[in-house]
Design an enzyme around this catalytic site. Structure first.
Site, PDB file in Angstrom:
ATOM      1  N   TYR A   9       0.831  -1.134  -0.079  1.00 29.69           N
ATOM      2  CA  TYR A   9      -0.170  -0.014   0.121  1.00 29.69           C
ATOM      3  C   TYR A   9       0.994   1.213  -0.028  1.00 29.69           C
ATOM      4  CZ  TYR A   9      -3.244   3.390   1.611  1.00 29.69           C
ATOM      5  OH  TYR A   9      -3.997   4.763   1.940  1.00 29.69           O
ATOM      6  N   LYS A  67       5.409   9.600   8.336  1.00 32.52           N
ATOM      7  CA  LYS A  67       5.322   8.872   9.729  1.00 32.52           C
ATOM      8  C   LYS A  67       6.183   9.560  10.740  1.00 32.52           C
ATOM      9  CE  LYS A  67       2.910   5.003   7.710  1.00 32.52           C
ATOM     10  NZ  LYS A  67       1.286   5.162   8.336  1.00 32.52           N
ATOM     11  N   ASP A  73       9.399   2.818  -1.007  1.00 28.66           N
ATOM     12  CA  ASP A  73       8.145   3.442  -0.048  1.00 28.66           C
ATOM     13  C   ASP A  73       8.705   3.271   1.239  1.00 28.66           C
ATOM     14  OD1 ASP A  73       4.657   3.650   0.205  1.00 28.66           O
ATOM     15  OD2 ASP A  73       6.290   4.100   1.279  1.00 28.66           O
TER      16      ASP A  73
HETATM   17  P1  KE4 Z   1      -0.486   8.422   4.495  1.00 29.70           P
HETATM   18  O1  KE4 Z   1      -1.043   9.104   3.310  1.00 29.70           O
HETATM   19  O2  KE4 Z   1      -1.668   7.745   5.333  1.00 29.70           O
HETATM   20  O3  KE4 Z   1       0.301   9.487   5.343  1.00 29.70           O
HETATM   21  O4  KE4 Z   1       0.608   7.669   4.049  1.00 29.70           O
HETATM   22  C1  KE4 Z   1       0.235   6.639   3.026  1.00 29.70           C
HETATM   23  C2  KE4 Z   1       1.148   5.246   3.141  1.00 29.70           C
HETATM   24  C3  KE4 Z   1       2.290   5.319   2.267  1.00 29.70           C
HETATM   25  N1  KE4 Z   1       3.030   4.110   2.214  1.00 29.70           N
HETATM   26  C4  KE4 Z   1       2.937   3.362   3.293  1.00 29.70           C
HETATM   27  C5  KE4 Z   1       4.145   2.236   3.183  1.00 29.70           C
HETATM   28  C6  KE4 Z   1       2.129   3.260   4.160  1.00 29.70           C
HETATM   29  O5  KE4 Z   1       2.013   2.501   5.253  1.00 29.70           O
HETATM   30  C7  KE4 Z   1       0.983   4.498   4.204  1.00 29.70           C
HETATM   31  C8  KE4 Z   1      -0.072   4.667   4.965  1.00 29.70           C
HETATM   32  N2  KE4 Z   1      -0.048   3.468   6.230  1.00 29.70           N
HETATM   33  C9  KE4 Z   1      -1.449   3.150   6.713  1.00 29.70           C
HETATM   34  C10 KE4 Z   1      -1.105   2.098   7.581  1.00 29.70           C
HETATM   35  N3  KE4 Z   1      -0.779   0.859   7.194  1.00 29.70           N
HETATM   36  C11 KE4 Z   1      -2.050   4.307   7.543  1.00 29.70           C
HETATM   37  C12 KE4 Z   1      -2.910   4.326   8.207  1.00 29.70           C
HETATM   38  C13 KE4 Z   1      -4.429   4.602   7.912  1.00 29.70           C
HETATM   39  O6  KE4 Z   1      -4.650   4.504   6.527  1.00 29.70           O
HETATM   40  O7  KE4 Z   1      -5.145   5.174   8.451  1.00 29.70           O
END
Ligand code: KE4
Length: 430
Positions: free
Chosen positions: A144, A267, A239
């Protein structure tokens, strides 16, 4: 445990916010009827609106490697706030933050701050397309990268190699430019390069996969990606939104000694405030506006409060022994959880890397998306509820990671293992 106020708030929220939450995974849909609403976090603990206390193993899905309200981070944000919250103009702290990231992450020579991981990956892929003049991208099933249209793609049916939208609202025309491959299967990537010669702009991968549950790269997989992309003139994008500054201070690329062309971060580098970043080789990054033609912008990019929090957390993480300390705690927890499952006769596959791990409820070793999908989500749901009821707040999905922080004490670890003994018994009784 009493959840009166959470229930009431959730009913009210569902009238005003889609699904009652501002991000889907928070709704607990895979594990129950309603989420607990949080009042505050402190150290390794969350306190909900009904006064219940939990040991927190989500830590805001990754940012809080020091736990909630680390003193130096809170102090830095409050200090920055005395000077305002945002200017929409360049600041010295953005230069300091860029230098810190460039000095820490081996492949990054230049970096652009944004406000989320989604923005980081979306921008990095636009840059890859603009730099190579090619349109197709390759992603891996189970990885993801945020919710940009061209990344909400799942594998097409067997015959199809190009992706299909995993969400309504993503046009077929966009989905058709995204090819999907299998994580840990380098031949599936080579086949796509053979099928689409000179058309693939980039391969984007979570070097340590965290979004199908934790799946580690097999020996040679990342090296293979580096070789095949270089051979075909495509960019390799790591990523590291989860693994950045978590796998090590230099991210997964330092652990595995691989130099991607671009790296996406988020993060941890925001210390709990909204942040994202993408960076890499200067020769590539110089194609980003305003110095280059590839457009990308953001009102709150490099926000001074987020930079203050990010600088403070990275200063703490740069101190000797911090990663070793957190990894040692994680290993002790994982050993205890495995023993608890064995004692209850529950078959699990447990993957751990640094301060991340996932308990898969399957007896199949999990080194791929397909293997992860053999997990028994009903058993996970029972385990999750049994742990929540004892005051342990786990990711509410089988296909996410537990996040351990520096704030988790030895006592928290021991108590978690004791609670898991009971929770695994509940699973065994199914
Ligand atoms: P954000 O747009 O949520 O800040 O980041 C997206 C993203 C991009 N790349 C990786 C590897 C990620 O894990 C994420 C977002 N992670 C999720 C949890 N696995 C965020 C939690 C959520 O969607 O509320």
């Amino acid at each position: 445990m009493e959840y009166t106020n959470s229930k009431r708030l959730f009913e009210e929220a569902c009238e005003l916010i889609p699904g009652g939450v501002n991000s889907p995974v928070r709704a607990f849909k895979a594990v129950g009827d309603y989420p607990v609403f949080i009042e505050r976090g402190e150290g390794a603990y969350l306190y909900d609106v009904d006064g219940n206390k939990y040991v927190d193993y989500i830590c805001s899905w990754g940012p809080l490697l020091l736990g909630h309200q680390p003193e130096t981070v809170s102090k830095a944000v409050m200090e920055a706030l005395t000077k305002g919250s945002t200017y929409g103009a360049p600041t010295g702290i953005e230069v300091e933050m860029a230098k810190k990231i460039v000095d820490a992450v081996p492949s990054v020579e230049m970096v652009r701050m944004v406000s989320s991981g989604t923005e980081a990956t979306m921008s990095a892929l636009r840059l890859a397309r603009g730099y190579t003049g090619r349109n197709k991208i390759v992603k891996f099933e189970g990885c993801y990268h945020g919710h940009a249209d061209h990344l909400l793609i799942k594998a097409g049916s067997g015959a199809l190699t190009f992706g299909v939208p995993s969400s309504p609202g993503v046009p077929e025309s966009i989905a058709s430019e995204t090819l999907t491959a299998q994580y840990n299967d380098i031949d599936s990537v080579k086949a796509l390069f053979a099928q689409y010669p000179d058309q693939i702009a980039a391969v984007i991968v979570e070097p340590i996969a965290g979004n199908m549950g934790l799946v580690l790269p097999k020996e040679g997989f990342l090296e293979g990606l580096r070789e095949v992309t270089a051979e075909h003139g495509a960019l390799l994008i790591f990523d590291e939104v989860i693994s950045g500054f978590r796998a090590s201070f230099g991210g997964a690329q330092k652990v595995y000694n691989i130099m991607p062309d671009l790296t996406c971060m988020g993060k941890i580098i925001g210390g709990g405030l909204p942040v994202g970043a993408y960076g890499g080789k200067k020769e590539i990054m110089m194609h980003v506006a305003p110095v280059g033609p590839v457009y990308q912008a953001g009102t709150l990019s490099g926000n001074p409060l987020a930079m203050a929090a990010g600088m403070a957390i990275l200063d703490e993480l740069a101190k000797p022994g911090v990663y070793e300390e957190i990894e040692a705690k994680t290993k002790k927890l994982v050993q205890g959880l495995q023993a608890a499952a064995d004692k209850a006769g529950v078959k699990i596959a447990l993957n751990q890397s640094a301060s991340l791990f996932t308990i898969f409820f399957t007896e199949t070793p999990v080194d791929s998306y397909q293997a992860a999908m053999t997990s028994n989500t009903e058993q996970f749901k029972v385990f999750f509820q049994a742990m929540l009821g004892q005051g342990f707040y786990l990711p509410p999905s089988q296909f996410e990671c537990w996040f351990v922080s520096q704030a988790h004490s030895d006592e928290d670890i021991e108590n978690t293992i004791k609670a898991a003994e009971i929770a695994f018994q509940a699973v065994a009784a199914l």
